[in-house]
Design an enzyme around this catalytic site. Structure first.
Site, PDB file in Angstrom:
ATOM      1  N   ARG A 165       0.856  -1.188   0.000  1.00  0.00           N
ATOM      2  CA  ARG A 165       0.000   0.000   0.000  1.00  0.00           C
ATOM      3  C   ARG A 165       0.893   1.240   0.000  1.00  0.00           C
ATOM      4  NH1 ARG A 165      -2.108  -3.590   3.825  1.00  0.00           N
ATOM      5  NH2 ARG A 165      -4.154  -4.437   3.286  1.00  0.00           N
ATOM      6  N   LYS A 190      -2.495  -2.495   7.815  1.00  0.00           N
ATOM      7  CA  LYS A 190      -3.727  -2.162   8.528  1.00  0.00           C
ATOM      8  C   LYS A 190      -3.795  -2.929   9.839  1.00  0.00           C
ATOM      9  CE  LYS A 190      -6.608  -1.001   4.522  1.00  0.00           C
ATOM     10  NZ  LYS A 190      -7.854  -1.313   3.772  1.00  0.00           N
ATOM     11  N   HIS A 265      -2.797   3.095  -6.004  1.00  0.00           N
ATOM     12  CA  HIS A 265      -3.271   1.757  -5.636  1.00  0.00           C
ATOM     13  C   HIS A 265      -3.341   0.837  -6.848  1.00  0.00           C
ATOM     14  CE1 HIS A 265      -4.665  -0.349  -2.085  1.00  0.00           C
ATOM     15  NE2 HIS A 265      -5.585  -0.961  -2.807  1.00  0.00           N
ATOM     16  N   ARG A 268      -0.537  -1.576  -6.880  1.00  0.00           N
ATOM     17  CA  ARG A 268      -0.761  -2.735  -6.006  1.00  0.00           C
ATOM     18  C   ARG A 268      -1.606  -3.777  -6.733  1.00  0.00           C
ATOM     19  NH1 ARG A 268      -1.079  -4.332  -0.597  1.00  0.00           N
ATOM     20  NH2 ARG A 268      -3.069  -5.178   0.126  1.00  0.00           N
ATOM     21  N   HIS A 291      -3.740  -9.001   2.929  1.00  0.00           N
ATOM     22  CA  HIS A 291      -5.196  -8.973   2.952  1.00  0.00           C
ATOM     23  C   HIS A 291      -5.735  -9.631   4.212  1.00  0.00           C
ATOM     24  CE1 HIS A 291      -5.442  -8.621  -1.727  1.00  0.00           C
ATOM     25  NE2 HIS A 291      -5.291  -7.453  -1.134  1.00  0.00           N
ATOM     26  N   TYR A 300      -9.195 -10.541  -7.795  1.00  0.00           N
ATOM     27  CA  TYR A 300      -8.237 -10.405  -8.888  1.00  0.00           C
ATOM     28  C   TYR A 300      -8.421 -11.493  -9.936  1.00  0.00           C
ATOM     29  CZ  TYR A 300      -5.947  -6.987  -5.940  1.00  0.00           C
ATOM     30  OH  TYR A 300      -5.685  -5.869  -5.179  1.00  0.00           O
TER      31      TYR A 300
END
Length: 342
Positions: A165, A190, A265, A268, A291, A300
């Site tokens: 990120r 995160k 982004h 990424r 994730h 994806y």
């Protein structure tokens, strides 16, 4: 006549961001900043509607009808989508729950705020990622003869290498990089989750050269950010967006970038798609990108048209393959088989 501020809202906002979110909820700095932006938009809306300064607002201004008007303002005036609108409402809900625990006398109004529903019907945009030619164009357009160009090249090479990120990459310091084999970087993602990501030796050399160029004899700080602006301060997400659009502009409808949202982004997404194309399993990609669940990674598989074609050929290989070469005998023995191959 303007009323004098009683300070109850200001004190509540201070405790919310200084004590509740970081200490009691343990939220990351990224989430706290997102909540800050949401509440700041709400307070500005409330102050603008009443022609008062934000400092003059009180807890009595956090009313359900005012919050409902604010949500409508986001969509109709600011042009925000349903996903953004729901994210703002989630922050307001968290703030309302916090206020109920400290101001039970306002429970009725705050519960009405909590009753404001999230809106359904959010449309998921296709995943925007760069094709191989676009990646090559991005990297070859950077003038590496200048210090700024060397920084930009190292930045985008690292982002494409790791799929990190943008804020994770910008937070990197020299002590987060391992230059000896096996080369790797340490990201804090995160929820303050730490993960290690391998990097190519060439990427490690780019980072090592950039760190050496940034180092000043009077200030040898290992905690200094690797990616800095021209003033020596940390590079921001908005700066990365500017640099990306500078080196990979959208020019004409015939351009391969036409119709895509060129944003940091997207790099990424690019890494994720090409990991998937290379045969890397979903569990590894999920851990690579940090994730929270495999559900996020699975999108994806729906992003790349080449993967869809390959999957279709595996299901109907004979039917979808090109017709076999050679002459056709019209005697009935091969005619039906030939038609099925069309």
């Amino acid at each position: 006549m303007k009323r004098a501020p009683n300070g109850d809202l200001a004190r509540a906002v201070g405790r919310f961001f200084q004590e509740f979110l970081p200490t009691q909820r343990g939220m990351s700095l990224h989430t706290i900043r997102s909540y800050r932006d949401s509440l700041l938009l709400l307070l500005r809306f409330l102050a603008g509607g009443r022609e008062e300064r934000i400092a003059a607002l009180s807890l009595g201004d956090i009313m359900p009808d005012a919050v409902a008007r604010f949500l409508a303002h986001l969509e109709q005036v600011r042009g925000n989508g349903i996903t953004t609108r729901n994210a703002r409402l989630a922050a307001i809900h968290t703030f309302a729950r916090f206020l109920i625990g400290r101001h039970p006398e306002r429970m009725s109004e705050l519960q009405a705020v909590l009753a404001l529903p999230f809106k359904r019907g959010a449309q998921r945009r296709p995943v925007d990622y760069l094709e191989l030619k676009e990646v090559e164009t991005l990297l070859t357009r950077i003038d590496r003869s200048s210090p700024a160009g060397q920084r930009d090249y190292a930045l985008f090479a690292l982002m494409l290498n790791t799929g990190g990120r943008v804020q994770e990459v910008l937070n990197l310091t020299a002590r987060d990089v391992r230059f000896d084999p096996p080369q790797q970087v340490r990201f804090v993602g995160k929820g303050n989750k730490v993960r290690l990501c391998p990097i190519w030796p060439r990427t490690a050399k780019l980072l090592q050269a950039l760190i050496a160029a940034n180092r000043r004899p009077a200030d040898d700080d290992p905690a200094a950010r690797i990616f800095q602006n021209r003033r020596g301060g940390p590079l921001t997400r908005f700066g990365v967006r500017y640099l990306l659009r500078k080196h990979l502009p959208t020019r004409s409808p015939g351009d391969t970038t036409a119709g895509k949202r060129i944003h940091p982004h997207a790099l990424r997404h690019t890494t994720a798609v090409y990991l998937l194309k290379s045969g890397v399993d979903f569990a590894t990609i999920s851990q690579w990108l940090g994730h929270a669940s495999l559900t996020t990674t699975m999108r994806y598989a729906r992003a790349d048209l080449d993967l869809k074609r390959q999957a279709l050929l595996q299901v109907f290989p004979e039917t979808l393959a090109a017709p076999a070469a050679g002459r056709l005998r019209i005697d009935g023995s091969e005619f039906t088989r030939w038609l099925r191959r069309l």
